[in-house]
Design a protein around this motif. Structure first.
Motif, mmCIF file in Angstrom:
data_model
loop_
_atom_site.group_PDB
_atom_site.id
_atom_site.type_symbol
_atom_site.label_atom_id
_atom_site.label_comp_id
_atom_site.label_asym_id
_atom_site.label_seq_id
_atom_site.Cartn_x
_atom_site.Cartn_y
_atom_site.Cartn_z
ATOM 1 N N GLY A 53 0.817 -1.205 0.000
ATOM 2 C CA GLY A 53 0.000 0.000 0.000
ATOM 3 C C GLY A 53 0.849 1.251 0.000
ATOM 4 N N ARG A 54 1.849 1.288 0.877
ATOM 5 C CA ARG A 54 2.726 2.460 0.922
ATOM 6 C C ARG A 54 3.488 2.625 -0.384
ATOM 7 N NH1 ARG A 54 6.027 2.132 6.437
ATOM 8 N NH2 ARG A 54 6.992 0.494 5.227
ATOM 9 N N TYR A 55 3.906 1.495 -0.945
ATOM 10 C CA TYR A 55 4.622 1.553 -2.208
ATOM 11 C C TYR A 55 3.738 2.138 -3.312
ATOM 12 C CZ TYR A 55 8.510 -1.291 -0.396
ATOM 13 O OH TYR A 55 9.592 -1.750 0.301
ATOM 14 N N PHE A 56 2.436 1.755 -3.329
ATOM 15 C CA PHE A 56 1.539 2.299 -4.357
ATOM 16 C C PHE A 56 1.501 3.822 -4.275
ATOM 17 C CE2 PHE A 56 0.690 -1.721 -5.646
ATOM 18 C CZ PHE A 56 -0.242 -2.479 -4.947
ATOM 19 N N TYR A 57 1.342 4.339 -3.055
ATOM 20 C CA TYR A 57 1.297 5.792 -2.892
ATOM 21 C C TYR A 57 2.627 6.416 -3.316
ATOM 22 C CZ TYR A 57 -3.136 5.880 -0.355
ATOM 23 O OH TYR A 57 -4.451 5.794 0.000
ATOM 24 N N ALA A 58 3.723 5.752 -2.938
ATOM 25 C CA ALA A 58 5.042 6.309 -3.269
ATOM 26 C C ALA A 58 5.238 6.367 -4.782
ATOM 27 C CB ALA A 58 6.132 5.453 -2.623
ATOM 28 N N ILE A 59 4.861 5.281 -5.462
ATOM 29 C CA ILE A 59 5.009 5.236 -6.915
ATOM 30 C C ILE A 59 4.172 6.335 -7.554
ATOM 31 C CG2 ILE A 59 4.540 3.868 -8.986
ATOM 32 C CD1 ILE A 59 5.091 1.364 -7.291
ATOM 33 N N GLY A 60 2.979 6.539 -7.028
ATOM 34 C CA GLY A 60 2.113 7.569 -7.598
ATOM 35 C C GLY A 60 2.623 8.969 -7.328
ATOM 36 N N SER A 61 3.204 9.184 -6.155
ATOM 37 C CA SER A 61 3.703 10.515 -5.816
ATOM 38 C C SER A 61 4.908 10.875 -6.661
ATOM 39 C CB SER A 61 4.138 10.562 -4.346
ATOM 40 O OG SER A 61 3.035 10.548 -3.516
ATOM 41 N N ASN A 62 5.817 9.936 -6.775
ATOM 42 C CA ASN A 62 7.077 10.256 -7.445
ATOM 43 C C ASN A 62 7.734 8.942 -7.839
ATOM 44 O OD1 ASN A 62 9.665 11.059 -8.171
ATOM 45 N ND2 ASN A 62 9.617 12.776 -6.740
ATOM 46 N N GLU A 63 7.433 8.481 -9.041
ATOM 47 C CA GLU A 63 7.873 7.141 -9.456
ATOM 48 C C GLU A 63 9.394 7.027 -9.471
ATOM 49 O OE1 GLU A 63 5.780 5.455 -12.850
ATOM 50 O OE2 GLU A 63 7.615 4.416 -13.413
ATOM 51 N N GLN A 64 10.019 8.069 -9.978
ATOM 52 C CA GLN A 64 11.485 8.072 -10.060
ATOM 53 C C GLN A 64 12.095 7.899 -8.678
ATOM 54 O OE1 GLN A 64 13.569 7.637 -12.403
ATOM 55 N NE2 GLN A 64 14.262 9.618 -13.189
ATOM 56 N N ALA A 65 11.592 8.695 -7.731
ATOM 57 C CA ALA A 65 12.124 8.651 -6.368
ATOM 58 C C ALA A 65 11.874 7.292 -5.746
ATOM 59 C CB ALA A 65 11.477 9.749 -5.537
ATOM 60 N N ALA A 66 10.687 6.739 -6.004
ATOM 61 C CA ALA A 66 10.378 5.430 -5.432
ATOM 62 C C ALA A 66 11.354 4.381 -5.958
ATOM 63 C CB ALA A 66 8.938 5.043 -5.772
ATOM 64 N N ARG A 67 11.613 4.442 -7.246
ATOM 65 C CA ARG A 67 12.552 3.474 -7.840
ATOM 66 C C ARG A 67 13.932 3.634 -7.223
ATOM 67 N NH1 ARG A 67 12.133 4.689 -13.014
ATOM 68 N NH2 ARG A 67 10.317 3.341 -13.223
ATOM 69 N N LEU A 68 14.368 4.891 -7.063
ATOM 70 C CA LEU A 68 15.688 5.141 -6.491
ATOM 71 C C LEU A 68 15.762 4.700 -5.043
ATOM 72 C CD1 LEU A 68 16.433 8.632 -8.063
ATOM 73 C CD2 LEU A 68 17.503 6.452 -8.635
ATOM 74 N N SER A 69 14.595 4.681 -4.371
ATOM 75 C CA SER A 69 14.591 4.254 -2.976
ATOM 76 C C SER A 69 14.573 2.754 -2.848
ATOM 77 C CB SER A 69 13.343 4.803 -2.268
ATOM 78 O OG SER A 69 13.153 6.141 -2.587
ATOM 79 N N GLY A 70 14.545 2.059 -3.951
ATOM 80 C CA GLY A 70 14.574 0.612 -3.881
ATOM 81 C C GLY A 70 13.218 -0.049 -3.950
ATOM 82 N N VAL A 71 12.166 0.735 -4.238
ATOM 83 C CA VAL A 71 10.850 0.117 -4.393
ATOM 84 C C VAL A 71 10.830 -0.638 -5.730
ATOM 85 C CG1 VAL A 71 8.388 0.569 -4.709
ATOM 86 C CG2 VAL A 71 9.693 1.905 -3.053
#
Lengths: 342, 346
Positions: free
Chosen positions: B214-232
């Motif tokens: 769930g948190r990952y979904f929100y993170a991807i939606g907020s800022n996909e690039q940042a989420a990817r860089l964070s290891g999601v």
């Protein structure tokens, strides 16, 4: 990589759409009328929707005509759902591909009129079945039920069944804007004027979709607990209304009337959840409209014809006359229709 | 971009999660919480207002029979809206849910009518077909980089075509014993579809607010690039949301088929628009990163009340479309207003 792939896919989609859509202003492929007897003729049959049982029957009639007559090729093509824009596109594509004639069931009387005139201007033969256009050119015949008359007959039957003490009735439509829907609604209201004890309390749109008709009928039964009859002016509306009445436990109080003879509608007629249906003659519509188109291509002129509407109840369902209309076969009816046409 | 990439990473890994917001200062957290709640309060307010109005204007409205009908009529849309909410939170969209529902319903009906399988197996089959279609959508979006709009518009067409092909566009009649799913009721007359909806709403809410995906979904939606860089694992989770949306569409299709006692090949045409409207009216942002299941449920009920009310009050059906369109505007405009306020505040 991502951008290249997206671009390629978009390009393919655009090219695909262009190929299907047909270009405007390309070569005028249509042949002029007046081909000699015996020359191969291509007729495009364009129903309102390919997935409604009624139009499947018109297709059977059309194919029967094409196979019975000589040198006739039939291209049956229509929108998969009620979509006026799509139907206009199909007509234009057929014109571009150079058919000799078009047999059309117009989804919208006004919207399809310009493209019919376009076809006439190119010298393509046009006939209409089930629903015509407005204005209907003189040389374009219409093979359809007299929907106004049929709806009036239905209103008389409903009034008789409801009885002299009167009551509330409801109507479920299916495609406001099309000639058939407009005329059935007009006929029903007109017929009810002769029966002042009957009150039309609800008119709603079932969108020719079972799910919508069921929901709408359920809500009508909630809004009007005293309603005594529901007239579904099309097969899905009738089936949906019957289901709704059954589920509300109101089969003793509310009778359902329908139009057309789809298999599930016939089952409900036999089971008694539908009281009566008005059966058209879609096979004849398809047959006559294709035959007429061929005749017009070969230089004749053909008049419009009322293909007839019969009210059918559980009792009259199995009579030979009714069965001939509901369950036609090319062998039996093909030759009969050919004789009738002369 | 909303937050700094480092903030995304830190938030994803450690911070308590409040509705997907990344900013850490307590004032802006509170403000974002309030504006998020406000959009739902606005929707809830409209819902209550219409409810009260209908109760007064129509004597039949506030009866258990009618309210259960409304529940049944909206259950399928609302179930699809759960999946759509999760997809929209990832800044995606799924335009194929109506077609997938029809395909599942028709194939499920074929399983019972033609293959003689038990209805329970057919229900699972329908969900599986929906999931498979969703998988196709997800792989296209996550691995080929196709925009969700384009990928799912393609599926809308493909699934509808397959539906018509599989049965030659004829309805497939189900035996009457299968109608319990769409028409049956449990204790106190609560319809079965409403029970399914309630369970799925709770499960969806739990997924979004209490689990890592769930948190990952929100993170991807907020800022996909940042989420990817964070290891999601972005691609995996993007695929997953479309599978979820497809599976729920499959279930919705089976419920609708049961209700119609037949698989109807032209079911669900245009349904995706109602579903998206429900989600947007309920406060989700089409830009991603925000939205709740509760909001989507409110939106769906609002739509159901408008439709039900129109028939009860004999209002011309076309006014429904006008009202719904205005509500969509209101929902999206409010979201834009909120995003501007947030951007100027940080």
């Amino acid at each position: 990589m991502r951008n290249v792939l997206t671009t390629v896919l978009v390009l393919l989609a655009v090219l695909g759409a262009a190929a299907c859509g047909g270009s405007t202003g390309s070569s005028e492929g249509g042949s002029t009328g007046g081909s000699e007897e015996g020359q191969a003729v291509t007729i495009a049959g364009i129903p309102k929707a390919t997935n409604i049982d009624f139009y499947r029957q018109t297709q059977a009639g059309a194919e029967c005509a094409a196979s019975t007559l000589e040198n006739v090729e039939l291209e049956w093509d229509g929108p998969t759902t009620i979509d006026v824009g799509n139907q206009i596109n199909i007509v234009q594509n057929k014109l571009t591909s150079g058919v000799d004639g078009i047999a059309l069931a117009a989804l919208d009387a006004n919207a399809l009129a310009p493209v019919v005139q376009q076809a006439r201007a190119k010298g393509v033969a046009v006939t209409t079945f089930d629903s015509g256009v407005d204005p209907q050119p003189e040389e374009v015949p219409l093979f359809a039920t007299d929907n106004v008359d049929g709806a009036v007959k239905m209103s008389d039957l409903i009034s008789k069944n409801v009885g002299s003490e009167g009551g509330e009735v409801a109507l479920i439509r299916f495609n406001p804007g099309s000639q058939t829907d407009n005329e059935r609604t007009k006929g029903f209201k007109q017929g009810l004027q002769d029966h002042p004890e009957i009150e039309l309390v609800a008119v709603q749109n079932g969108e020719a979709n079972l799910d919508t008709a069921l929901s709408v009928a359920t809500d009508i039964l909630t809004a009007h607990p005293e309603v005594k009859a529901i007239f579904g002016a099309e097969e899905r509306a009738a089936v949906g209304a019957a289901l709704a009445v059954e589920r509300a436990g109101l089969t003793d109080q509310v009778t359902v009337y329908g139009w057309d003879a789809a298999p599930d509608e016939i089952e409900q007629l036999k089971a008694g959840t539908i009281q009566a249906i008005l059966v058209q003659d879609p096979f004849k519509m398809g047959y006559d409209s294709v035959e007429a188109a061929v005749k017009i291509v070969r230089g004749e002129s053909v008049a419009s014809e009322d293909t007839g509407g019969t009210i059918v109840t559980k009792e009259s369902l199995n009579s030979p006359e009714v069965q001939k209309i509901i369950d036609p076969s090319c062998e039996k009816r093909g030759s009969q229709l050919r004789e009738e046409a002369g | 971009m909303k937050g700094k990439p480092t903030e995304t990473r830190d938030s994803v890994n450690s911070e308590p999660w409040i509705d997907g917001e990344v900013d850490q200062s307590w004032r802006s957290v509170l403000r974002s919480y309030l504006t998020n709640a406000l959009s739902q309060v606005a929707t809830a307010g409209a819902l209550i207002a219409i409810f009260v109005f209908l109760s007064i204007a129509s004597p039949e409205f506030l009866t258990p029979g009618n309210l259960f009908n409304v529940g049944t009529q909206i259950a399928v849309t609302a179930i699809l809206a759960i999946g759509m909410t999760v997809v929209i939170i990832t800044a995606g969209i799924d335009l194929s849910v109506g077609s997938i529902a029809a395909l599942a319903g028709v194939i499920g009906a074929v399983m019972v009518a033609n293959l003689g399988l038990p209805f329970g197996v057919a229900i699972v089959g329908g969900v599986a077909i929906g999931a498979a279609a969703g998988l196709c959508n997800g792989l296209l979006v996550a691995y080929t980089g196709l925009a969700p709009f384009i990928a799912t518009i393609g599926m809308l067409s493909v699934a509808r075509g397959l539906t018509y092909l599989s049965t030659d566009a004829q309805p497939v009649i189900l035996p009457i014993s299968t109608q319990w799913l769409g028409v049956g009721s449990v204790v106190a007359g609560i319809p079965v579809p409403v029970v399914f909806l309630a369970v799925l709403v709770l499960a969806g809410h739990f997924l979004l607010t209490r689990t890592t995906p769930g948190r990952y979904f929100y993170a991807i939606g907020s800022n996909e690039q940042a989420a990817r860089l964070s290891g999601v694992p972005v691609r995996g989770y993007l695929t997953l949301v479309y599978v979820l949306s497809g599976a729920l569409a499959g279930l919705g299709g089976m419920i609708a088929a049961s209700r119609a006692v037949s698989g109807q090949p032209n079911f669900g045409i245009g349904l995706e628009l109602d579903v998206i409207a429900a989600v947007v009216i309920g406060g989700a942002s089409l830009f991603g990163g925000r939205g709740t299941i509760g909001g989507a449920l409110l939106g769906a009920f609002l739509i159901a009340l408008i439709r039900n009310g129109s028939v009860l009050l004999d209002i011309n059906t076309y006014w429904q479309s006008v009202i719904l369109g205005v509500l969509i505007w209101a929902g999206v405009l409010f979201d834009q207003f909120r995003r501007k306020r947030l951007a100027s505040a940080t």
